[in-house]
Design a protein around this motif. Structure first.
Motif, PDB file in Angstrom:
ATOM      1  N   PRO A  60       0.805  -1.231   0.000  1.00  9.69           N
ATOM      2  CA  PRO A  60       0.000   0.000   0.000  1.00  9.69           C
ATOM      3  C   PRO A  60       0.834   1.275   0.000  1.00  9.69           C
ATOM      4  O   PRO A  60       0.319   2.346  -0.322  1.00  9.69           O
ATOM      5  N   GLU A  61       2.114   1.162   0.355  1.00  8.68           N
ATOM      6  CA  GLU A  61       2.980   2.337   0.351  1.00  8.68           C
ATOM      7  C   GLU A  61       3.620   2.578  -1.017  1.00  8.68           C
ATOM      8  O   GLU A  61       4.344   3.546  -1.189  1.00  8.68           O
ATOM      9  N   SER A  62       3.366   1.686  -1.977  1.00  7.46           N
ATOM     10  CA  SER A  62       3.984   1.796  -3.302  1.00  7.46           C
ATOM     11  C   SER A  62       2.920   1.942  -4.384  1.00  7.46           C
ATOM     12  O   SER A  62       1.881   1.283  -4.340  1.00  7.46           O
ATOM     13  N   LEU A  63       3.201   2.808  -5.355  1.00 11.67           N
ATOM     14  CA  LEU A  63       2.351   2.957  -6.525  1.00 11.67           C
ATOM     15  C   LEU A  63       3.213   2.825  -7.775  1.00 11.67           C
ATOM     16  O   LEU A  63       4.367   3.284  -7.802  1.00 11.67           O
ATOM     17  N   VAL A 108       7.086   4.104  -7.115  1.00  9.74           N
ATOM     18  CA  VAL A 108       7.468   5.031  -6.049  1.00  9.74           C
ATOM     19  C   VAL A 108       6.926   4.497  -4.727  1.00  9.74           C
ATOM     20  O   VAL A 108       5.738   4.168  -4.626  1.00  9.74           O
ATOM     21  N   THR A 109       7.796   4.406  -3.734  1.00  5.55           N
ATOM     22  CA  THR A 109       7.398   3.972  -2.400  1.00  5.55           C
ATOM     23  C   THR A 109       7.506   5.151  -1.446  1.00  5.55           C
ATOM     24  O   THR A 109       8.521   5.841  -1.418  1.00  5.55           O
ATOM     25  N   ILE A 146       0.869  13.200  -2.334  1.00  5.45           N
ATOM     26  CA  ILE A 146       2.108  12.941  -3.067  1.00  5.45           C
ATOM     27  C   ILE A 146       1.870  12.662  -4.549  1.00  5.45           C
ATOM     28  O   ILE A 146       2.684  13.035  -5.400  1.00  5.45           O
ATOM     29  N   ARG A 147       0.760  12.039  -4.890  1.00  7.87           N
ATOM     30  CA  ARG A 147       0.539  11.542  -6.241  1.00  7.87           C
ATOM     31  C   ARG A 147       0.716  12.633  -7.305  1.00  7.87           C
ATOM     32  O   ARG A 147       1.428  12.441  -8.293  1.00  7.87           O
TER      33      ARG A 147
END
Length: 238
Positions: A21-24, A81-82, A92-93
């Motif tokens: 969940p911390e990475s996209l 990105v983490t 952040i996105r």
């Protein structure tokens, strides 16, 4: 599964969730790392503390300017990105979208074979004070100055006096408020985080001209913040 698709300046950037969940995963719709001479793409990974690795990647440098980014991974057509757990993707996105777009607009490769050398590159022979000054300039001060169309560059540090010399560029040159920004922003921040710094002076363009001795009308082109403020009739406080 596919997530948000954002169009920015004719770039379509798609995001996909990951098991973490911390990475996209960000897909810019164009190559990120391209194979060379038929070699397979192996990917590039860096955390915020990997200064040597970051210096090889212009894209990583853009992304690590963002607050909250913990690590990045570059693949052949995607960027993962983490973030740190205490930060939120809603904040952040959009910044990651902008950083990716700015990278492609620069025309630089995502990864260089050799490190990119700049005024704030930290070298092995830099002492701890110089390294801290460069890092603060690169990560905290320069992004704020660049938002107003200017730039600030590291010139040097004199350990005997504690004075740091910088050079202004872009909209900062000749700006009436630059002296206030230097005093209340740059100098105060450096002195707050680095006790060895006792002051900051700005190097004018004329200082770089060799073979031009100063005249009586121009006894000194390097001015401290206090001198700049006094010349502008602006009071300052310690």
């Amino acid at each position: 599964m596919p997530g948000l698709v954002t169009q920015m300046r004719s770039m379509f950037i798609q995001t996909e969730e990951t098991p973490n969940p911390e990475s996209l995963k960000f897909l810019p719709g164009r190559p990120v790392l391209e194979p060379k001479d038929g070699d397979d793409v192996t990917g590039f990974y860096a955390t915020r503390s990997d200064k040597d690795e970051i210096s090889r990647s212009p894209m990583a440098k853009q992304l690590f300017k963002l607050e909250g980014v913990k690590s990045i991974y570059l693949g052949n057509d995607f960027v993962t990105v983490t973030k740190f757990a205490e930060h939120h993707w809603t904040h952040i996105r959009a910044d990651v979208f902008s950083a990716i777009m700015d990278h492609y607009a620069s025309g630089k490769p995502a990864l260089s074979e050799v490190a990119e050398i700049t005024d704030t590159t930290i070298f092995e022979d830099d002492d701890e004070v110089v390294a801290m000054i460069k890092e603060l300039l690169e990560t905290r001060i320069r992004p704020a100055v660049q938002e107003d169309g200017g730039d600030i560059r590291y010139v040097g540090f004199e350990p005997d006096t504690g004075v740091t010399t910088v050079k202004l560029a872009g909209s900062c040159v000749g700006c009436p408020s630059s002296s206030v920004t230097l005093k209340q922003g740059v100098e105060n921040m450096l002195m707050h985080y680095i006790p060895e710094v006792t002051g900051v002076v700005a190097l004018d363009d004329e200082d770089e001209d060799e073979g031009q001795p100063p005249t009586n009308d121009e006894p000194q082109k390097m001015k401290s913040y206090e001198e700049r403020l006094a010349a502008a009739g602006i009071p300052f406080s310690e």
